[in-house]
Design an enzyme around this catalytic site. Structure first.
Site, PDB file in Angstrom:
ATOM      1  N   TYR A 175       0.961  -1.621   0.284  1.00  0.00           N
ATOM      2  CA  TYR A 175      -0.078   0.309   0.050  1.00  0.00           C
ATOM      3  C   TYR A 175       0.697   1.396  -0.272  1.00  0.00           C
ATOM      4  O   TYR A 175       0.276   2.424   0.148  1.00  0.00           O
ATOM      5  CB  TYR A 175      -0.855  -0.552   1.344  1.00  0.00           C
ATOM      6  CG  TYR A 175      -2.105  -1.131   1.104  1.00  0.00           C
ATOM      7  CD1 TYR A 175      -2.040  -1.679   0.437  1.00  0.00           C
ATOM      8  CD2 TYR A 175      -3.070  -1.252   2.146  1.00  0.00           C
ATOM      9  CE1 TYR A 175      -3.303  -3.197   0.221  1.00  0.00           C
ATOM     10  CE2 TYR A 175      -4.407  -2.196   1.794  1.00  0.00           C
ATOM     11  CZ  TYR A 175      -4.121  -2.664   0.655  1.00  0.00           C
ATOM     12  OH  TYR A 175      -5.142  -3.990   1.043  1.00  0.00           O
ATOM     13  N   LYS A 206       2.881 -15.868   1.646  1.00  0.00           N
ATOM     14  CA  LYS A 206       2.849 -16.255   0.514  1.00  0.00           C
ATOM     15  C   LYS A 206       3.704 -16.331  -0.079  1.00  0.00           C
ATOM     16  O   LYS A 206       4.357 -16.314  -1.272  1.00  0.00           O
ATOM     17  CB  LYS A 206       2.129 -15.353  -0.499  1.00  0.00           C
ATOM     18  CG  LYS A 206       2.176 -15.972  -1.731  1.00  0.00           C
ATOM     19  CD  LYS A 206       0.451 -16.858  -1.995  1.00  0.00           C
ATOM     20  CE  LYS A 206       0.273 -17.337  -2.645  1.00  0.00           C
ATOM     21  NZ  LYS A 206      -0.574 -18.686  -3.047  1.00  0.00           N
ATOM     22  N   ASP A 214      -3.768 -18.202   0.779  1.00  0.00           N
ATOM     23  CA  ASP A 214      -4.768 -18.703   0.410  1.00  0.00           C
ATOM     24  C   ASP A 214      -5.177 -19.422   1.424  1.00  0.00           C
ATOM     25  O   ASP A 214      -6.497 -19.893   1.838  1.00  0.00           O
ATOM     26  CB  ASP A 214      -4.224 -19.045  -0.919  1.00  0.00           C
ATOM     27  CG  ASP A 214      -3.278 -20.014  -0.889  1.00  0.00           C
ATOM     28  OD1 ASP A 214      -2.456 -19.472  -0.448  1.00  0.00           O
ATOM     29  OD2 ASP A 214      -2.737 -20.911  -2.386  1.00  0.00           O
ATOM     30  N   ASP A 251     -11.267  -8.555   7.845  1.00  0.00           N
ATOM     31  CA  ASP A 251     -12.838  -8.154   7.013  1.00  0.00           C
ATOM     32  C   ASP A 251     -13.379  -9.440   7.009  1.00  0.00           C
ATOM     33  O   ASP A 251     -15.307  -9.277   7.360  1.00  0.00           O
ATOM     34  CB  ASP A 251     -12.348  -6.962   5.726  1.00  0.00           C
ATOM     35  CG  ASP A 251     -12.745  -5.746   5.714  1.00  0.00           C
ATOM     36  OD1 ASP A 251     -12.644  -5.408   7.082  1.00  0.00           O
ATOM     37  OD2 ASP A 251     -12.589  -5.511   4.722  1.00  0.00           O
ATOM     38  N   ASP A 258      -5.425  -6.376   5.856  1.00  0.00           N
ATOM     39  CA  ASP A 258      -6.762  -6.038   4.990  1.00  0.00           C
ATOM     40  C   ASP A 258      -7.705  -7.067   5.107  1.00  0.00           C
ATOM     41  O   ASP A 258      -9.395  -6.552   5.223  1.00  0.00           O
ATOM     42  CB  ASP A 258      -6.988  -5.534   3.897  1.00  0.00           C
ATOM     43  CG  ASP A 258      -7.545  -3.870   3.788  1.00  0.00           C
ATOM     44  OD1 ASP A 258      -8.204  -3.687   4.483  1.00  0.00           O
ATOM     45  OD2 ASP A 258      -7.270  -3.624   2.495  1.00  0.00           O
TER      46      ASP A 258
END
Ligand code: NAD
Length: 363
Positions: free
Chosen positions: A146, A197, A229, A257, A253
Site C-alpha cells: 500500500y 505467500k 490462500d 474483514d 486488510d
C-alpha cells in the site's frame, strides 16, 4: 506516558454522523470505570473528519494532531458522509483518519474477531463453527504494497498501459510487528500464526525468516505459518483453531474483514492501532453509518469495547477492561439488542438504552 498511574490524558474524537452518538455512550462507560477503578483519566475533545473540515477546512486540524501527540490514548468514533463527497479528495473526512495513523506511526492494527455465544445465530456460518470465537488479527498498517515505491500507471512502448505497485518490507518493519504479535500471543492463548505467500513472493520469504528469528525471543509462544490462500480457507472453515494471526498490510486488510464477517455484526467489533510505545488509537471497525444517524438506533457496543481495548493495551488496566467486557456480555445475556443484532425473542433497545444497560451491568 502510557501506564504511569494518574493524570493520563485521553483524546476523544467523536467524528461524524453516528460517531458522536456512539461516543456519548462510550464516554459514560469510561467515566464509570474511571471512578470505580480510580484510573485518574482526563478526557479532552477535538474535531476530526467532516466536522473538522466544516469548522476549519481541514479533516485533521493542526490542533487535533498536536493534542493527539500528547495524549496517552485516542478514542475515535467514525468519520465521513455523503455531504463531503464533493470535497477535494485530499480534504475528505477519511483523509483525516489516514493522516493521523501515519503521523503517529500507528503500525500495528489489532482487529479482534470475537463472537459472543449469545450472537452466534447472527453469523453466516453454522453456530457451532463460530460460537465462542476469540481471534485476534494483527495487521501491519504502515508498510507493504500500500505504500511501496515505485507505483503508478505507465504507458509502454507498445502504447499499452500497465499498472504497477511494489510489495516491500524492511527487516525492521517486520521485526516490530512480529514482536508486537508475539507479545500479544503471550498474553493470550500462546499461539501465533504468521500468514505470508513465501512460496511466491520474496518479500514474504524475508517476512517468514524474520518472524522466526523474533520467535526465538518468545519460547512460550507456539509459532506456525500459513500461506494466505490456505489461511483464508481455514478462517472460514475452522476459525476457532486460531489465537493470534500476524500478517502484512495487504493480506491483513482482506483477512481481517473476512474474520469480522464471521461474527455477523459490524456493530460489535472494536479495533486498535498501536505505535512502538504501545500508545494507540481505538475505534470501532465500522464507519459513520449516515443511513441511520440521528435516529438513536446505532449499536454503541463496538465503541464501548474499543474503550476496553484502550484500557488493556495502552493504559495497562486489564481489570477495568475485563469489567467492561463482562458487562457487555451480561447485557447480551439479558436479551437486550440494538436493531443491527436483533433477533426474535430479544428486546430491541436504542443507542442510549444500550449504553445505560452496560453502565447498569458494570454495577
Ligand atoms: P458503515 O460501516 O458506516 O456502514 C455499513 C452498514 O453497517 C450500514 O448499513 C450501517 O447502517 C451499518 N452500521 C455501521 N455501524 C453500525 C452500528 N454501530 N450500528 C448499527 N449499524 C451499523 O460503512 P459505509 O456505509 O460504507 O460508509 C459510511 C461512511 O463511513 C463513508 O463516508 C465511509 O467513508 C466512512 N467510513 C469510515 C470509517 C472510519 O471512520 N473508520 C470506516 C469505514 C467507512
Amino acid at each position: 506516558m502510557a501506564g504511569d498511574g494518574n493524570g493520563r490524558r485521553i483524546l476523544v474524537l467523536p467524528g461524524d454522523h453516528i460517531g458522536p452518538e456512539i461516543m456519548a455512550e462510550a464516554e459514560k462507560v469510561l467515566a464509570a470505570v474511571d471512578r470505580r477503578f480510580e484510573l485518574g483519566l482526563t478526557l479532552e475533545h477535538a474535531l476530526i473528519g467532516g466536522a473538522a473540515y466544516d469548522a476549519c477546512g481541514d479533516p485533521l486540524p493542526a490542533e487535533t494532531l498536536a493534542r493527539a501527540r500528547e495524549a496517552d490514548a485516542i478514542l475515535l468514533g467514525a468519520v465521513g458522509g455523503p455531504e463531503w463527497d464533493g470535497v477535494d479528495r485530499a480534504l475528505r473526512p477519511e483523509k483525516g483518519l489516514l493522516r493521523i495513523r501515519a503521523e503517529l506511526e500507528l503500525f500495528g492494527n489489532l482487529r479482534p474477531a470475537i463472537l459472543y455465544p449469545q450472537l452466534a445465530e447472527a453469523s453466516s456460518l453454522k453456530a457451532e463453527v463460530v460460537a465462542g470465537l476469540d481471534l485476534l488479527i494483527v495487521r501491519e498498517l504502515t508498510g507493504g504494497i500500500y505504500f511501496g515505491e515505485p507505483r503508478g500507471i505507465r504507458t509502454l512502448e507498445s502504447g499499452e498501459r500497465e499498472g504497477f505497485n511494489t510489495y516491500v518490507y524492511r527487516e525492521s518493519e517486520i521485526e516490530r510487528i512480529a514482536r508486537l504479535a508475539f507479545r500479544l500471543a503471550a498474553q493470550r492463548g500462546g499461539r501465533l500464526c504468521s500468514v505470508d505467500k513465501a512460496n511466491v513472493l520474496e518479500a514474504t520469504v524475508l517476512w517468514r525468516e524474520v518472524v522466526e528469528r523474533v520467535g526465538r525471543e518468545f519460547p512460550d509462544v507456539t509459532l506456525s505459518h500459513l500461506y494466505v490462500d490456505n489461511a483464508a480457507m481455514q478462517l472460514v472453515m475452522a476459525p476457532k483453531q486460531f489465537d493470534v494471526m500476524v500478517t502484512g498490510n495487504l493480506f491483513g486488510d482482506i483477512l481481517s474483514d473476512a474474520a469480522a464477517m464471521l461474527t455477523g455484526s459490524i456493530g460489535m467489533l472494536p479495533s486498535a492501532s498501536l505505535d512502538a510505545a504501545g500508545r494507540g488509537l481505538y475505534e470501532p471497525c465500522h464507519g459513520s453509518a449516515p443511513d441511520i444517524s440521528g435516529k438513536g438506533v446505532a449499536n454503541p457496543l463496538a465503541t464501548i469495547l474499543s474503550v476496553a481495548m484502550m484500557l488493556r493495551y495502552s493504559l495497562s488496566e486489564p481489570e477495568a477492561a475485563q469489567a467492561i467486557e463482562d458487562a457487555v456480555s451480561r447485557v447480551l445475556d439479558q436479551g437486550l439488542r440494538t436493531a443491527d443484532i436483533y433477533s426474535e425473542g430479544c428486546k430491541k433497545v436504542s443507542t442510549a438504552e444500550m449504553g445505560d444497560a452496560v453502565l447498569a451491568a458494570l454495577g
